[in-house]
Design a protein around this motif. Sequence first.
Motif, PDB file in Angstrom:
ATOM      1  N   TYR A 295      68.249  46.005  30.091  1.00 57.29           N
ATOM      2  CA  TYR A 295      66.815  45.749  30.059  1.00 57.29           C
ATOM      3  C   TYR A 295      66.339  44.980  31.295  1.00 57.29           C
ATOM      4  N   GLY A 296      67.240  44.652  32.167  1.00 51.09           N
ATOM      5  CA  GLY A 296      66.883  43.926  33.385  1.00 51.09           C
ATOM      6  C   GLY A 296      68.054  43.935  34.337  1.00 51.09           C
ATOM      7  N   LEU A 297      67.791  43.572  35.585  1.00 46.44           N
ATOM      8  CA  LEU A 297      68.835  43.482  36.601  1.00 46.44           C
ATOM      9  C   LEU A 297      68.687  42.174  37.359  1.00 46.44           C
ATOM     10  N   ALA A 298      69.805  41.591  37.739  1.00 45.30           N
ATOM     11  CA  ALA A 298      69.793  40.298  38.443  1.00 45.30           C
ATOM     12  C   ALA A 298      70.342  40.493  39.860  1.00 45.30           C
ATOM     13  N   PRO A 299      69.551  40.225  40.889  1.00 44.19           N
ATOM     14  CA  PRO A 299      70.031  40.408  42.266  1.00 44.19           C
ATOM     15  C   PRO A 299      70.983  39.313  42.721  1.00 44.19           C
ATOM     16  N   THR A 300      70.881  38.125  42.108  1.00 47.26           N
ATOM     17  CA  THR A 300      71.732  36.997  42.500  1.00 47.26           C
ATOM     18  C   THR A 300      72.185  36.241  41.254  1.00 47.26           C
ATOM     19  N   PHE A 301      73.159  35.379  41.446  1.00 42.65           N
ATOM     20  CA  PHE A 301      73.607  34.518  40.354  1.00 42.65           C
ATOM     21  C   PHE A 301      74.177  33.238  40.946  1.00 42.65           C
ATOM     22  N   SER A 302      74.188  32.192  40.131  1.00 40.17           N
ATOM     23  CA  SER A 302      74.839  30.933  40.489  1.00 40.17           C
ATOM     24  C   SER A 302      76.119  30.833  39.681  1.00 40.17           C
ATOM     25  N   SER A 303      77.157  30.317  40.286  1.00 38.93           N
ATOM     26  CA  SER A 303      78.391  30.147  39.532  1.00 38.93           C
ATOM     27  C   SER A 303      79.199  28.992  40.106  1.00 38.93           C
ATOM     28  N   LYS A 304      80.085  28.484  39.265  1.00 39.78           N
ATOM     29  CA  LYS A 304      80.930  27.369  39.666  1.00 39.78           C
ATOM     30  C   LYS A 304      82.369  27.835  39.851  1.00 39.78           C
ATOM     31  N   ALA A 305      83.087  27.067  40.667  1.00 41.70           N
ATOM     32  CA  ALA A 305      84.527  27.240  40.812  1.00 41.70           C
ATOM     33  C   ALA A 305      85.129  25.842  40.880  1.00 41.70           C
ATOM     34  N   LEU A 306      86.452  25.788  40.909  1.00 38.10           N
ATOM     35  CA  LEU A 306      87.162  24.514  41.000  1.00 38.10           C
ATOM     36  C   LEU A 306      87.600  24.311  42.447  1.00 38.10           C
ATOM     37  N   TYR A 307      86.911  23.407  43.150  1.00 32.25           N
ATOM     38  CA  TYR A 307      87.274  23.069  44.530  1.00 32.25           C
ATOM     39  C   TYR A 307      88.470  22.118  44.498  1.00 32.25           C
ATOM     40  N   TYR A 308      89.385  22.285  45.438  1.00 34.03           N
ATOM     41  CA  TYR A 308      90.501  21.352  45.474  1.00 34.03           C
ATOM     42  C   TYR A 308      90.861  20.977  46.913  1.00 34.03           C
ATOM     43  N   ASN A 309      91.351  19.740  47.065  1.00 30.85           N
ATOM     44  CA  ASN A 309      91.723  19.155  48.349  1.00 30.85           C
ATOM     45  C   ASN A 309      93.222  19.402  48.573  1.00 30.85           C
ATOM     46  N   LYS A 310      93.536  20.356  49.446  1.00 28.23           N
ATOM     47  CA  LYS A 310      94.941  20.716  49.684  1.00 28.23           C
ATOM     48  C   LYS A 310      95.751  19.524  50.184  1.00 28.23           C
ATOM     49  N   THR A 311      95.139  18.734  51.047  1.00 30.86           N
ATOM     50  CA  THR A 311      95.855  17.611  51.656  1.00 30.86           C
ATOM     51  C   THR A 311      96.350  16.632  50.606  1.00 30.86           C
ATOM     52  N   LEU A 312      95.486  16.293  49.630  1.00 28.86           N
ATOM     53  CA  LEU A 312      95.886  15.345  48.590  1.00 28.86           C
ATOM     54  C   LEU A 312      97.033  15.893  47.747  1.00 28.86           C
ATOM     55  N   PHE A 313      96.999  17.169  47.445  1.00 29.59           N
ATOM     56  CA  PHE A 313      98.088  17.762  46.675  1.00 29.59           C
ATOM     57  C   PHE A 313      99.399  17.746  47.462  1.00 29.59           C
ATOM     58  N   GLN A 314      99.298  18.070  48.744  1.00 32.67           N
ATOM     59  CA  GLN A 314     100.508  18.105  49.570  1.00 32.67           C
ATOM     60  C   GLN A 314     101.102  16.714  49.737  1.00 32.67           C
ATOM     61  N   LYS A 315     100.244  15.707  49.913  1.00 32.52           N
ATOM     62  CA  LYS A 315     100.737  14.324  50.042  1.00 32.52           C
ATOM     63  C   LYS A 315     101.433  13.867  48.760  1.00 32.52           C
ATOM     64  N   ALA A 316     100.915  14.297  47.621  1.00 31.53           N
ATOM     65  CA  ALA A 316     101.490  13.888  46.328  1.00 31.53           C
ATOM     66  C   ALA A 316     102.694  14.736  45.940  1.00 31.53           C
TER      67      ALA A 316
END
Length: 488
Positions: free
Chosen positions: A156-177
Motif C-alpha cells: 500500500y506504500g513504498l519507502a525510498p529511504t530508511f533509518s537503521s542502527k548497527a553495533l559500532y565497535y572500536n577495533k583498537t580497544l578489542f585488540q588491546k584487551a
Amino acid sequence: MMKRNKLMLLTLSMMLLIPLLTACGGEAKQNEQERTLRIGVLYGGGDEQHIRQEYTDIFEYMNGNISIEIVPAVDTSEYNYSDSAGPDPTEEMRKLLTGANPVDVAIVDSDSFQQYVRDGQFKQLDALIQKDGFDTSDIIPSVMDTIKMMGDGNIYGLAPTFSSKALYYNKTLFQKAGVELPTDSMTWDEAFELARRVANGEGKDRTYGFSFDQYRWGTAFYGVADYAAPLQLRTYDDKAEKMAINTPQWEKVYDTIAKLSQDNIMPGRKDDDNGGSLGEGRYNPLEHDLFLSGKVAMMMNYYSYTSELFDISKNAGKIKNYQMPEWDVVTIPHHPEAPGISSGMRFDSIMAINTQAQNPDDAWQFVQFINGEDWAKIKSRSTYELVTRKSFIKPKEGMNYNIQSFYAMKPAPGIPAEEKLHQKYRNLWIVKNSAEELFKKRIEGKLTTADMLKQWETKGNQLLPMIKKNPNKSIFGDEAVQKAVYGD
C-alpha cells in the motif's frame, strides 16, 4: 500538366495528414496541461525546504506541467508558544485524506501508515506495480517484507529511504584487551559477555564495554526500549487503565541492564568519575562522545553516525593528542526468542496514494519516481538515511565498513494496541519516564529489580487516569502529576 498533378498529390497528402496532426496536437496539449499534485505530510508549516529539496524539486523539474502543493497535517509553528501538545497529526492527516479537497499522496511514518491501511484509506499498489513493470527486486528484502507485513501481505506504500542502527565497535580497544572482535548475528548474551571482557580500567581511565548511544551523559534506562522491543512486552493494558510492567519478563530485562550499569560495563553508575578531557581544559568537540573519545568498545547508533565519523577522520589531525579509533560495524544483537529481529530499523517517509486522490495518475508517477533507480542513485550520495535500493547502498567515499549490517536484520514489529494508545493519549510518555529515578536507585543498590517494578506499577496506576483526563494538554508541571512521578 506534370506540375498540376504534383500539386494535386501534395494537396491530397496534406489533407490526409491534417487530421493526424490535429489528433497528435490534441494529445500533446492534453499531456502538457498544467496540473497540481497535492502531497500531505504529517508535520510542516512555514519552511517546506526540506520536503521540496529531498523529494519534490527534482520531480517538478522533470515534469514542468505538474506543480506540487505541500499540505501539512499539523502546522507546528502554531504550537511553538503554546502549552498544548497540538492536535493529533494522525487524525489531522485523516482529514486531509477524506476532506472536500483531499490530498493525492501522503508521506507518513510507519505507525500512522498501518492505521490508514487498516482503515482502507490508501490505494493498493500491487496491480499498478505489475501493470507498469515497476521493478521492486532491488529493494532490500527486509524493507519489502516489512511493507507487506504492514499491509497484510499487500503493498500500500513504498519507502525510498530508511533509518537503521548497527553495533559500532572500536577495533583498537578489542585488540588491546586481547578479545575477539564482535560478529554479525550475535545474541544479546554473547554481546554482553564480550562487553564484560573488553571493559577495563577505573575512574577516568575506565573504558566501557557497551553503550546504547555515544553520549557521556546518557543513561542505560532509555536504552531498555531498544533492547526489549523485539520481545513485544506490554507496558499497560489495551485501555491504558492498568500497568502491565510487573512481570517476570520485564524483571529479566531490567535486571540484565541494571547489572551491566551497576558493574560499570556500561555508563550509568552514580559514582562513576569518567570525565577525562582530551583537550587539557580546552573545549573539545569529542569530549562528550564516548565512542570517538575511545571510552566505549561497542555502541549502538544509526547509520547517520557514519557521517560524523567521516568528518572526524578528515579533521582528526587538528585535534591535539587525538587518535581516531579504528572501527567497524556489525548487526544489532538479537534475542533467541526473536531471532534475526532488531529494533533498529525505522521508516519515516512511506509514500502512499490516497484512495480518494483527485489526481491518481500523477500520484503514481510521483511514487514510482521517488522510489525508483534514478532518485536512489542521486540521493544515495547525499541523504543521511539509507536508500532502500540495494544497488546504491555503498560506504561513504574513502571509507570501508560492513554496511550490510544496517539492513541485514528484520525490524521489530510494533504493538498496535500501544501505538493507538500513544496517539490518543500523548502524555503517556510521562508514565514511561516516571521509572527513571527508580532505575537509578536499582543501579545504586537501593532497590531490587522486583521492588523497582512494583513501585513503578503503583506510580503508573496513579498517573494513567490523570493522563486519560488530559490526553493532549501538557500536564507534566501539574502538582498531582509531579507528586505521582517523584513522590512527596
